[in-house]
Design an enzyme around this catalytic site. Structure first.
Site, PDB file in Angstrom:
ATOM      1  N   GLY A  41       0.825  -1.220   0.000  1.00 55.41           N
ATOM      2  CA  GLY A  41       0.000   0.000   0.000  1.00 55.41           C
ATOM      3  C   GLY A  41       0.849   1.256   0.000  1.00 55.41           C
ATOM      4  O   GLY A  41       0.570   2.205  -0.709  1.00 55.41           O
ATOM      5  N   CYS A  44       0.819   6.066  -0.206  1.00 57.43           N
ATOM      6  CA  CYS A  44      -0.413   6.377  -0.949  1.00 57.43           C
ATOM      7  C   CYS A  44      -1.651   5.794  -0.261  1.00 57.43           C
ATOM      8  O   CYS A  44      -2.617   6.502   0.005  1.00 57.43           O
ATOM      9  CB  CYS A  44      -0.280   5.838  -2.365  1.00 57.43           C
ATOM     10  SG  CYS A  44      -1.800   5.904  -3.313  1.00 57.43           S
ATOM     11  N   LYS A  53      -8.221  11.441   0.355  1.00 52.19           N
ATOM     12  CA  LYS A  53      -9.398  11.541  -0.530  1.00 52.19           C
ATOM     13  C   LYS A  53     -10.673  11.128   0.187  1.00 52.19           C
ATOM     14  O   LYS A  53     -11.754  11.665  -0.092  1.00 52.19           O
ATOM     15  CB  LYS A  53      -9.205  10.710  -1.797  1.00 52.19           C
ATOM     16  CG  LYS A  53      -8.761  11.521  -2.977  1.00 52.19           C
ATOM     17  CD  LYS A  53      -7.304  11.908  -2.993  1.00 52.19           C
ATOM     18  CE  LYS A  53      -6.904  13.225  -2.471  1.00 52.19           C
ATOM     19  NZ  LYS A  53      -5.464  13.439  -2.429  1.00 52.19           N
ATOM     20  N   GLY A 183       1.170  24.156  -1.045  1.00 57.98           N
ATOM     21  CA  GLY A 183       1.310  23.170  -2.117  1.00 57.98           C
ATOM     22  C   GLY A 183       0.174  22.163  -2.074  1.00 57.98           C
ATOM     23  O   GLY A 183      -0.876  22.422  -1.476  1.00 57.98           O
ATOM     24  N   ILE A 185      -0.259  19.228  -0.516  1.00 59.07           N
ATOM     25  CA  ILE A 185      -0.695  18.674   0.765  1.00 59.07           C
ATOM     26  C   ILE A 185      -1.344  19.750   1.621  1.00 59.07           C
ATOM     27  O   ILE A 185      -2.422  19.549   2.196  1.00 59.07           O
ATOM     28  CB  ILE A 185       0.499  18.024   1.514  1.00 59.07           C
ATOM     29  CG1 ILE A 185       0.993  16.815   0.710  1.00 59.07           C
ATOM     30  CG2 ILE A 185       0.114  17.632   2.933  1.00 59.07           C
ATOM     31  CD1 ILE A 185       2.179  16.091   1.299  1.00 59.07           C
ATOM     32  N   ASP A 309       8.928   7.890  -6.331  1.00 59.71           N
ATOM     33  CA  ASP A 309       9.419   9.117  -5.689  1.00 59.71           C
ATOM     34  C   ASP A 309      10.933   9.105  -5.489  1.00 59.71           C
ATOM     35  O   ASP A 309      11.586  10.143  -5.571  1.00 59.71           O
ATOM     36  CB  ASP A 309       8.754   9.315  -4.310  1.00 59.71           C
ATOM     37  CG  ASP A 309       7.279   9.698  -4.413  1.00 59.71           C
ATOM     38  OD1 ASP A 309       6.736   9.665  -5.531  1.00 59.71           O
ATOM     39  OD2 ASP A 309       6.681  10.024  -3.371  1.00 59.71           O
ATOM     40  N   HIS A 441     -23.821  15.529 -23.791  1.00 61.14           N
ATOM     41  CA  HIS A 441     -24.453  16.741 -23.240  1.00 61.14           C
ATOM     42  C   HIS A 441     -25.537  16.325 -22.248  1.00 61.14           C
ATOM     43  O   HIS A 441     -26.266  15.366 -22.531  1.00 61.14           O
ATOM     44  CB  HIS A 441     -25.098  17.545 -24.374  1.00 61.14           C
ATOM     45  CG  HIS A 441     -25.851  18.754 -23.883  1.00 61.14           C
ATOM     46  ND1 HIS A 441     -25.199  19.889 -23.440  1.00 61.14           N
ATOM     47  CD2 HIS A 441     -27.178  18.980 -23.732  1.00 61.14           C
ATOM     48  CE1 HIS A 441     -26.105  20.769 -23.057  1.00 61.14           C
ATOM     49  NE2 HIS A 441     -27.314  20.248 -23.212  1.00 61.14           N
TER      50      HIS A 441
HETATM   51  P1  NAD Z   1       4.727  20.993  -2.507  1.00 60.66           P
HETATM   52  O1  NAD Z   1       6.079  21.082  -3.108  1.00 60.66           O
HETATM   53  O2  NAD Z   1       3.547  20.740  -3.354  1.00 60.66           O
HETATM   54  O3  NAD Z   1       4.410  22.347  -1.721  1.00 60.66           O
HETATM   55  C1  NAD Z   1       5.227  22.848  -0.701  1.00 60.66           C
HETATM   56  C2  NAD Z   1       5.023  24.352  -0.649  1.00 60.66           C
HETATM   57  O4  NAD Z   1       5.629  24.828   0.524  1.00 60.66           O
HETATM   58  C3  NAD Z   1       5.642  25.094  -1.805  1.00 60.66           C
HETATM   59  O5  NAD Z   1       4.654  25.899  -2.394  1.00 60.66           O
HETATM   60  C4  NAD Z   1       6.748  25.917  -1.158  1.00 60.66           C
HETATM   61  O6  NAD Z   1       6.978  27.139  -1.806  1.00 60.66           O
HETATM   62  C5  NAD Z   1       6.222  26.084   0.241  1.00 60.66           C
HETATM   63  N1  NAD Z   1       7.231  26.308   1.281  1.00 60.66           N
HETATM   64  C6  NAD Z   1       8.420  25.688   1.439  1.00 60.66           C
HETATM   65  N2  NAD Z   1       9.043  26.152   2.552  1.00 60.66           N
HETATM   66  C7  NAD Z   1       8.228  27.069   3.103  1.00 60.66           C
HETATM   67  C8  NAD Z   1       8.309  27.902   4.274  1.00 60.66           C
HETATM   68  N3  NAD Z   1       9.366  27.860   5.097  1.00 60.66           N
HETATM   69  N4  NAD Z   1       7.295  28.744   4.538  1.00 60.66           N
HETATM   70  C9  NAD Z   1       6.207  28.793   3.695  1.00 60.66           C
HETATM   71  N5  NAD Z   1       6.091  28.031   2.597  1.00 60.66           N
HETATM   72  C10 NAD Z   1       7.079  27.181   2.306  1.00 60.66           C
HETATM   73  O7  NAD Z   1       4.865  19.934  -1.328  1.00 60.66           O
HETATM   74  P2  NAD Z   1       3.771  19.170  -0.455  1.00 60.66           P
HETATM   75  O8  NAD Z   1       2.477  19.878  -0.481  1.00 60.66           O
HETATM   76  O9  NAD Z   1       4.433  18.913   0.849  1.00 60.66           O
HETATM   77  O10 NAD Z   1       3.607  17.824  -1.245  1.00 60.66           O
HETATM   78  C11 NAD Z   1       4.756  17.038  -1.518  1.00 60.66           C
HETATM   79  C12 NAD Z   1       4.584  16.225  -2.750  1.00 60.66           C
HETATM   80  O11 NAD Z   1       3.620  15.207  -2.492  1.00 60.66           O
HETATM   81  C13 NAD Z   1       4.044  17.000  -3.931  1.00 60.66           C
HETATM   82  O12 NAD Z   1       5.060  17.599  -4.684  1.00 60.66           O
HETATM   83  C14 NAD Z   1       3.342  15.929  -4.700  1.00 60.66           C
HETATM   84  O13 NAD Z   1       4.253  15.334  -5.575  1.00 60.66           O
HETATM   85  C15 NAD Z   1       2.915  14.933  -3.659  1.00 60.66           C
HETATM   86  N6  NAD Z   1       1.465  15.040  -3.410  1.00 60.66           N
HETATM   87  C16 NAD Z   1       0.606  14.923  -4.440  1.00 60.66           C
HETATM   88  C17 NAD Z   1      -0.756  15.033  -4.224  1.00 60.66           C
HETATM   89  C18 NAD Z   1      -1.698  14.872  -5.371  1.00 60.66           C
HETATM   90  O14 NAD Z   1      -1.296  14.351  -6.403  1.00 60.66           O
HETATM   91  N7  NAD Z   1      -2.939  15.316  -5.265  1.00 60.66           N
HETATM   92  C19 NAD Z   1      -1.248  15.296  -2.955  1.00 60.66           C
HETATM   93  C20 NAD Z   1      -0.340  15.425  -1.920  1.00 60.66           C
HETATM   94  C21 NAD Z   1       1.012  15.298  -2.174  1.00 60.66           C
END
Ligand code: NAD
Length: 468
Positions: A41, A44, A53, A183, A185, A309, A441
């Site tokens: 698993g 993810c 989700k 970002g 997450i 990853d 549609h």
């Molecule tokens: P991310 O890279 O998407 O976002 C991290 C954010 O934190 C960036 O925008 C960055 O500029 C900001 N940041 C960094 N340091 C900071 C600070 N000191 N103060 C304020 N902002 C700061 O990373 P994540 O959200 O941790 O996710 C990690 C990875 O996990 C993603 O790149 C993605 O590949 C994967 N993920 C994917 C999904 C999806 O597909 N829906 C969901 C969750 C995670």
């Protein structure tokens, strides 16, 4: 100590690792899959995509229920039973991980629970609950994934500090939550906690949310998040966190020092390439911590492959599971390389944001001439019927041929809709192909067809003649 020999050993049973193991077994290989969890698993299924989700689904239902008064239906303010919600989410995780474990047994994949140490280019040891097992392999696939990045200035040993793993455990619903990092997450989990009733603030150090994503798409989400969140602070950095009696005091730059009940740190992930015993092989790790591989995902050690990853960006489950097949094909001696034209990215907020292929910003940065065709959802019947007119569908096209180079969608269900965009980019479809394809549609999928019509200045529902 037990010993066994196998053709393919797979280290890490996330969506990369278990896809590799299952495909290898389907090709008739003898396979050993190794992971510290009881079932396959990975992040993810246990601590990422799947539990988040499940919670985002509930958040959406709650939001819809709150919004229903605008349609003449009043459910009142939703009441949340956190324990029951937690057990729903856990049930989803158990069902899926148990199911994948069952499928592994059906395929006769040997599953070893424990921590592996590589001992050379053909061997590893697994330290399990019942002792060590020596595994001799012909080939090994490293699929060890990634973990949350830790920043020293944000490291505080306190239950008030959360990362994606602890936030998904849903300890409770804090009155106020600061999300550090705008970002994937941060925005997904921020959406969950805001729906459950927390006052959520987001702080992002770059000038905009989701720095890698198209601004037209992000703007749609940003507007909605402004209503959902207490505050969204961009171009703001967290300098310090300190625990106080009633919360965590956070020092920002530009200066401010508010106090929050909880702080969720989601500032990126780093590859799990510090695999014990890796030095006993010729596998190379780059400056960012990713294992170096060729187009078949073979490392510098010819018997060892790396996927997912740990083998590079983007860190997405579907990229991992496709690399898995390429690596196993290479091991089987088939012709295969990993060279996708488009890997979809989806942010499962509400609205969702999804894109694939070339983005407008990338085209600009790389000096690629493109034409952009945008279709605003406000002009689409289905979007109006579900009261979600704020969406946008956007095509990035080759000017002369109309070939679809990239697709971006912001709106309800964008994550499902993007699959058509991925197929279009992969198949080398043109705007004409999309325009001539009859879409059902009334559905949101019509926005893809209509945006292709926009390219020709002939969208039925948007009057935008083509410039001569
Ligand atoms: P991310 O890279 O998407 O976002 C991290 C954010 O934190 C960036 O925008 C960055 O500029 C900001 N940041 C960094 N340091 C900071 C600070 N000191 N103060 C304020 N902002 C700061 O990373 P994540 O959200 O941790 O996710 C990690 C990875 O996990 C993603 O790149 C993605 O590949 C994967 N993920 C994917 C999904 C999806 O597909 N829906 C969901 C969750 C995670």
């Amino acid at each position: 100590m037990g010993t066994q020999t196998t053709q393919v050993a797979v280290l890490g049973a996330g969506p990369g690792g278990y896809a590799a193991a299952f495909y290898a077994a389907d090709l008739g290989m003898q396979v050993t899959l190794i992971d510290e969890e009881r079932n396959p698993g990975g992040v993810c299924l246990y601590r990422g995509c799947i539990p988040s989700k499940a919670l985002l689904h509930v958040a959406k239902v709650m939001d819809d229920a709150r919004h229903a008064h605008a349609w003449g239906v009043d459910f009142g303010e939703p009441a949340v039973d956190v324990a029951k919600l937690r057990s729903f989410k856990q049930g989803v995780v158990d069902k899926l991980t148990g199911g994948v474990g069952h499928v592994a047994r059906l395929r006769k994949v040997t599953f070893l629970q424990g921590r592996a140490t590589l001992t050379g280019p053909h061997s590893l040891t697994v330290a399990g609950q019942d002792g060590d097992t020596d595994v001799q392999f012909e080939h090994c696939v490293l699929a060890t994934g990634s973990c949350p990045t830790r920043i020293p200035s944000l490291s505080l040993d306190s239950p008030r500090m959360l990362d994606s793993t602890s936030a998904l455990e849903l300890p409770d619903v804090p009155a106020s939550l600061l999300v550090v990092g705008g970002g994937y997450i941060g925005l997904e989990l921020g959406t969950v906690y805001a729906a459950l009733g927390s006052q959520v603030s987001v702080v992002e150090m770059t000038p905009g949310l989701l720095p890698g994503a198209d601004r037209d798409l992000v703007n749609v989400l940003h507007k909605r998040l402004e209503k959902l969140c207490a505050a969204i602070m961009v171009s703001t950095k967290v300098v310090k966190v300190a625990e106080e009696a009633n919360g965590v005091r956070v020092t920002f730059d530009p200066p401010a020092e508010p106090v929050f009940d909880r702080v969720l740190v989601a500032v990126g992930r780093r590859p799990n390439s510090d695999i014990p015993g890796l030095a006993s092989t010729r596998v190379k790790v780059d400056a960012r911590g990713f294992i170096e591989t060729d187009a078949q995902r073979r490392t510098a050690e010819p018997t060892i492959f790396a996927i997912g990853d740990v083998a590079g960006e983007p860190m997405l489950a579907h990229k991992a599971s496709h690399e898995a097949r390429v690596a196993i094909d290479a091991i089987a001696g088939h012709k295969a390389v990993f060279e996708p034209a488009a890997i979809p990215a989806v942010v499962f907020t509400d609205p969702e944001i999804a894109w694939c292929g070339l983005t407008e910003a990338q085209a600009q940065a790389e000096g690629i001439a493109v034409e952009i065709a945008k279709f605003p959802w406000g002009a689409l019947g289905r979007a109006i019927t579900i009261d979600r007119p704020e969406g946008l569908t956007k095509l990035v096209l080759e000017p002369k041929t109309g070939r679809v180079l990239g697709v971006g969608i912001a709106g309800s269900g964008a994550g499902e809709l993007i699959a058509e965009g991925v197929l279009a980019v992969e198949m080398g479809a043109t705007a004409e192909d999309m325009k001539l394809t009859i879409h059902p549609h009334p559905t949101l999928s019509e926005t893809l067809m209509e945006s292709a019509e926009v390219f020709f200045g002939q969208s039925t529902h948007v009057y935008k003649p083509k410039r001569k």
